[in-house]
Design an enzyme around this catalytic site. Structure first.
Site: not given
Length: 378
Positions: A89, A92, A94, A96, A132, A271, A274
């Protein structure tokens, strides 16, 4: 539109590269339709947004195209490695994955990282929360060895989720690997590609993305590489206007030579997380009218499947170059009908050039020069 970590609310030959196998399964859309949840899903996801030098090992990370909704591949964390599927992505920052300490239904439906099973894991007491469209994930940060696209990254900080939004239960990927800038990373966590650069693991401080269409195989993220087999013609290089998202200036959006949106110029982010092209409500309403679409109760832009061949091209003008999407690129079949890949972002002024756009243009994300580049996909 799918946006997991929506922070707005969110090349060389392969000879030395390790390919990660793709996962075969039902698509997210098929699972949701079987459960009678597809309409609710569309409704709930509105259209918004230690330096250690090692031998360079530019890598190829294959991705699965999940019904043109998301693109994800397999990584591993820990020693011995524990495997997870993650969305790559660029919207963003991070990394996780679910943890064994998570009791949410969404975690129970996915692979979970067990810190006790890794000899190289280092825990922290630092919490992590990411918002989110349908809720948030919350957890704690830790460090471990990451393998992505054949590249081994030591001491990578990542999130171990302890609670997740309910709709994650129905999604195939386990987690997210963010590829945007450190400035938007939650809890100040160092993004994966920043660690890759710091540890000297790629020959060039860039990565590139090729997205296949129609659920086909072949999608890749190439770390440190630009591969000629994925594009034709030459690249248009575009400077970033912000080192947060991969943000650029969009000059205008035109149809048949007429400006239909972004008349005075606007800001846009590139992005991969998306699925649609998203714009402010006023601009997007005009664009949807121009292509002859109607908006349903879920915010989807519906069109007649029989009329696709007569629908106009939509052109995005960027840095003096025209990037054109024919109707065949922005219209897809959904549930027996057809939908245009344009979403209403409401009052949010940033445009989002999501997967509908990126599928047509092989994209370089250059951290050394803080630029992106587009060339027509092969």
């Amino acid at each position: 539109m799918m946006k997991w970590a929506f922070v707005l609310c969110t090349l060389v030959a392969f000879s030395e590269c390790v390919r990660v196998p793709m996962i075969k399964h039902k698509t997210a859309r098929q699972v949701l339709q079987e459960k009678g949840l597809w309409g609710e899903y569309r409704k709930k996801f509105p259209h918004q947004p230690m330096v250690k030098f090692q031998q360079q090992q530019d890598g190829v990370q294959t991705m699965t195209n999940d019904a043109d909704l998301s693109y994800y591949g397999v990584i591993s964390l820990g020693t011995p490695p524990q495997s997870f599927s993650v969305i790559f992505d660029t919207g963003s920052s991070n990394l996780w994955v679910p943890s064994v300490r998570c009791s949410s239904a969404a975690c129970n439906n996915h692979r979970q990282f067990n810190p006790d099973s890794s000899s190289t894991f280092k825990g922290t007491q630092q919490s992590l929360r990411i918002r989110y469209g349908t809720g948030s994930m919350a957890g704690i940060l830790g460090y471990d060895t990451l393998e992505v696209g054949g590249i081994t990254v030591s001491n990578q900080i990542f999130g171990l989720s302890e609670s997740e939004a309910p709709f994650m239960e129905h999604m195939e990927p386990d987690g997210i690997l963010g590829l945007a800038f450190p400035s938007i990373a939650s809890a100040g966590a160092t993004p994966v590609f920043d660690n890759i650069m710091r540890q000297g693991l790629v020959s060039q401080d860039l990565f590139s993305v090729y997205l296949s269409g129609d659920g086909e195989s072949g999608s890749v993220v190439l770390f440190g590489e630009i591969d000629p087999q994925f594009y034709t013609g030459s690249f248009t290089w575009v400077p970033l206007t912000s080192e947060t998202y991969w943000q650029i200036k969009l000059d205008s959006v035109t149809i048949d030579g007429y400006v239909v949106a972004c008349a005075d110029g606007c800001q846009a982010i590139v992005d991969t997380g998306t699925s649609l092209v998203v714009g402010p409500s006023s601009d997007m309403s005009r664009l949807i009218d121009w292509i002859g679409a109607t908006t349903d109760q879920h915010g989807d832009a519906l069109v007649s499947c029989e009329n696709v061949n007569n629908m106009p091209d939509v052109t995005f003008n960027i840095n003096g170059q025209a990037f054109t999407l024919p109707a065949s690129a922005y219209v897809s079949e959904v549930g027996g009908g057809c939908m245009a890949g344009f979403g209403n972002g409401g009052t949010q002024q940033l445009w989002i050039l999501g997967d509908v756009f990126i599928r047509q243009f092989y994209t370089i994300f250059d951290r050394h020069n803080n630029m992106v580049a587009f060339a027509s996909s092969a």
